[in-house]
Design a protein around this motif. Structure first.
Motif, mmCIF file in Angstrom:
data_model
loop_
_atom_site.group_PDB
_atom_site.id
_atom_site.type_symbol
_atom_site.label_atom_id
_atom_site.label_comp_id
_atom_site.label_asym_id
_atom_site.label_seq_id
_atom_site.Cartn_x
_atom_site.Cartn_y
_atom_site.Cartn_z
ATOM 1 N N PHE A 1 0.821 -1.204 0.000
ATOM 2 C CA PHE A 1 0.000 0.000 0.000
ATOM 3 C C PHE A 1 0.859 1.259 0.000
ATOM 4 N N VAL A 2 1.871 1.285 0.870
ATOM 5 C CA VAL A 2 2.738 2.464 0.957
ATOM 6 C C VAL A 2 3.465 2.684 -0.368
ATOM 7 N N LEU A 3 4.026 1.630 -0.937
ATOM 8 C CA LEU A 3 4.716 1.774 -2.224
ATOM 9 C C LEU A 3 3.756 2.206 -3.328
ATOM 10 N N HIS A 4 2.548 1.698 -3.284
ATOM 11 C CA HIS A 4 1.536 2.101 -4.265
ATOM 12 C C HIS A 4 1.229 3.592 -4.159
ATOM 13 N N MET A 5 1.167 4.095 -2.946
ATOM 14 C CA MET A 5 0.829 5.506 -2.735
ATOM 15 C C MET A 5 2.016 6.435 -2.975
ATOM 16 N N VAL B 1 3.616 -0.310 -8.595
ATOM 17 C CA VAL B 1 3.301 -1.219 -7.498
ATOM 18 C C VAL B 1 1.799 -1.160 -7.285
ATOM 19 N N PRO B 2 1.101 -2.238 -7.621
ATOM 20 C CA PRO B 2 -0.355 -2.214 -7.458
ATOM 21 C C PRO B 2 -0.763 -2.478 -6.013
ATOM 22 N N PHE B 3 -1.938 -2.052 -5.684
ATOM 23 C CA PHE B 3 -2.575 -2.478 -4.437
ATOM 24 C C PHE B 3 -4.050 -2.646 -4.758
ATOM 25 N N ASP B 4 -4.417 -3.885 -5.036
ATOM 26 C CA ASP B 4 -5.791 -4.196 -5.414
ATOM 27 C C ASP B 4 -6.151 -5.575 -4.889
ATOM 28 N N TYR B 5 -7.274 -6.091 -5.333
ATOM 29 C CA TYR B 5 -7.745 -7.397 -4.857
ATOM 30 C C TYR B 5 -6.764 -8.515 -5.198
ATOM 31 N N ASN C 1 -1.696 -11.596 -7.533
ATOM 32 C CA ASN C 1 -0.454 -10.864 -7.732
ATOM 33 C C ASN C 1 0.652 -11.851 -7.369
ATOM 34 N N ALA C 2 1.541 -12.135 -8.310
ATOM 35 C CA ALA C 2 2.553 -13.176 -8.113
ATOM 36 C C ALA C 2 3.470 -12.873 -6.933
ATOM 37 N N ALA C 3 3.944 -11.638 -6.830
ATOM 38 C CA ALA C 3 4.850 -11.295 -5.728
ATOM 39 C C ALA C 3 4.150 -11.471 -4.379
ATOM 40 N N ALA C 4 2.914 -11.022 -4.295
ATOM 41 C CA ALA C 4 2.164 -11.143 -3.047
ATOM 42 C C ALA C 4 1.846 -12.602 -2.729
#
Length: 142
Positions: free
Chosen positions: A30-34, A46-50, A115-118
């Protein structure tokens, strides 16, 4: 075969530690996304989604199931008389657990809902948690 109390307790500890690690991972995403600009070179972002949430949940499940499977195998092997058979059972468990990790990794990369990384990061969190727990309890006798 009934699970020993130690297996239940340690699996709960691993689930708690891995869950906390996954939550920290979500915060980092989230922080990286923002913070990072949307127009990074090479189209990176950097996504932050479902997909991040589903990847983290899937990775959490695989990580905890992996630990539980290992603990059950160790419980089973310690009661075996035949050392050769015990080694075979432990080896088969290891191969199957690695295969589960590989299969999850492939699914996390191929299926568009993850998301593969997540999905992959939670697989390493239990070992970090175990090491950190060892470091912090080193002087406490346990």
């Amino acid at each position: 075969m009934e699970l020993q109390p130690a297996v239940k307790k340690e699996t709960g500890n691993i689930a708690l530690g891995t869950g906390i690690g996954v939550l920290i991972m979500f915060v980092i995403f989230f922080v990286l996304h923002m913070v990072l600009p949307k127009d990074l070179p090479f189209g990176y972002s950097v996504p932050f989604d479902y997909k991040v949430i589903l990847g983290g949940i899937g990775g959490f499940i695989v990580a905890v199931v992996n630990f539980l499977w290992m603990a059950i195998t160790v419980q089973k092997v310690t009661s075996m008389e035949d050392e050769k058979l015990a080694r075979q059972v432990m080896g088969a468990s290891y191969r199957n657990r690695i295969l589960m990790h590989i299969l999850w990794g492939i699914l996390a990369f191929v299926l568009p809902v993850f998301n593969a990384a997540a999905g992959i990061v939670p697989l390493i969190i239990p070992s970090w948690y175990i090491k950190l727990r060892g470091i912090f309890s080193a002087g406490k006798g346990g």
